[in-house]
Design an enzyme around this catalytic site. Structure first.
Site, mmCIF file in Angstrom:
data_model
loop_
_atom_site.group_PDB
_atom_site.id
_atom_site.type_symbol
_atom_site.label_atom_id
_atom_site.label_comp_id
_atom_site.label_asym_id
_atom_site.label_seq_id
_atom_site.Cartn_x
_atom_site.Cartn_y
_atom_site.Cartn_z
ATOM 1 N N GLU A 31 0.872 -1.112 -0.071
ATOM 2 C CA GLU A 31 -0.064 -0.016 0.005
ATOM 3 C C GLU A 31 0.901 1.129 0.166
ATOM 4 O O GLU A 31 1.681 1.575 0.902
ATOM 5 C CB GLU A 31 -0.898 0.074 1.229
ATOM 6 C CG GLU A 31 -2.036 -0.964 1.224
ATOM 7 C CD GLU A 31 -2.845 -0.876 2.514
ATOM 8 O OE1 GLU A 31 -2.810 0.034 3.269
ATOM 9 O OE2 GLU A 31 -3.720 -1.734 2.707
ATOM 10 N N ASP B 289 -6.146 9.007 10.092
ATOM 11 C CA ASP B 289 -4.806 8.388 10.474
ATOM 12 C C ASP B 289 -4.273 9.241 11.894
ATOM 13 O O ASP B 289 -4.590 10.194 11.964
ATOM 14 C CB ASP B 289 -3.723 8.950 9.321
ATOM 15 C CG ASP B 289 -3.973 8.180 7.956
ATOM 16 O OD1 ASP B 289 -3.940 6.832 7.993
ATOM 17 O OD2 ASP B 289 -4.322 8.608 6.893
#
Length: 270
Positions: free
Chosen positions: A49, A60
């Site tokens: 990724e 995040d």
């Protein structure tokens, strides 16, 4: 057969889970990031990724938020991120690469043009954190037209009523976010992950990969016994940055951690 389909078929034949590794493009600079990206398959990553830096990475935690800030300060762009993947593809035609990030930069590029350009660069899939199934129709058809898998996120709150809507347009694999929170923080229990993976598998034949909060080889091995893939991101990003801050080689630090994670995943079902 797509690269993702081929990789999961290979791993199924080997009776093991995939190690899916996340790193941010341009963190802390383009050259270092390229070296980490290029080294991941050799260190044991089965799927990569690759993060698209963005100003507001709301899903995040601190490790990847700071990575995005460093990447942007280093001149990171979506165009440059695709160029890095194209460079990676010159030496590695087989390892699947999935771009992960947020929709705004793709929207600005234009969904049709971006998907064509991403496919040309060698991208296999997209994970767009802030694009729910109800809003994905402007992007998913262009992904399909260019052979790019669109990977949806499921969470602990995705119940049996919600899952059909999530997996209905999914391809490649399903990403199970194992905690209700941001990346790189708490870790879910094995029991909770086992129950969630079983629930998701009742709704789709796609592989199920589990991420968020997995940091150690032991944790990776535990998840590898339950799911089709183990996703580790914040721990790798943090290892590289910690090494850089202390005058050590961030590339070596990141890849050394990936090797230990790969050993855990590969030994999980022995």
């Amino acid at each position: 057969m797509s690269r993702l389909q081929a990789r999961f078929a290979q791993l199924k034949a080997e009776n093991r889970a995939a190690l899916v590794t996340y790193v941010m493009g341009f963190d802390p600079d383009r050259a270092t990031s390229q070296a980490i990206l290029d080294g991941l398959p050799g260190a044991g990553a089965d799927i990569v990724e690759f993060g698209m830096c963005f100003t507001d990475p709301m899903a995040d935690g601190p490790a990847i938020q700071y990575a995005a800030q460093r990447a942007l300060a280093a001149g990171g762009t979506l165009k440059g991120t695709l160029a890095m993947v194209a460079q990676f593809r010159q030496a590695d035609p087989a390892t699947p690469v999935v771009l992960m990030g947020y929709y705004n930069p793709i929207h600005a590029w234009g969904a049709r043009a971006f998907c064509a350009d991403a496919a040309a660069a060698g991208i296999d899939g997209l994970i767009i954190v802030d694009l729910p199934p109800e809003e994905a129709d402007e992007l998913v058809p262009h992904c399909r037209a260019n052979g790019i898998d669109f990977i949806f996120l499921t969470t602990p709150t995705s119940d049996d009523a919600r899952l059909p809507a999530i997996v209905g347009n999914a391809s490649g694999f399903v990403y199970y976010v194992s905690i209700a929170g941001i990346t790189g923080t708490a870790s879910a229990t094995a029991t909770a992950i086992d129950e969630a993976v079983a629930r998701i598998r009742r709704h789709t034949p796609l592989p199920v990969c589990v991420g968020f909060g997995i940091k150690t080889p032991d944790q990776a091995a535990e998840v590898a016994r339950l799911a089709d893939g183990v996703v580790v991101g914040s721990a790798i990003v943090a290892a590289a940055e910690n090494a850089r801050e202390h005058g050590r080689d961030p590339v070596a630090a990141a890849l050394d951690l990936v090797r230990t994670l790969a050993a855990g995943v590969r030994g999980a079902r022995v």
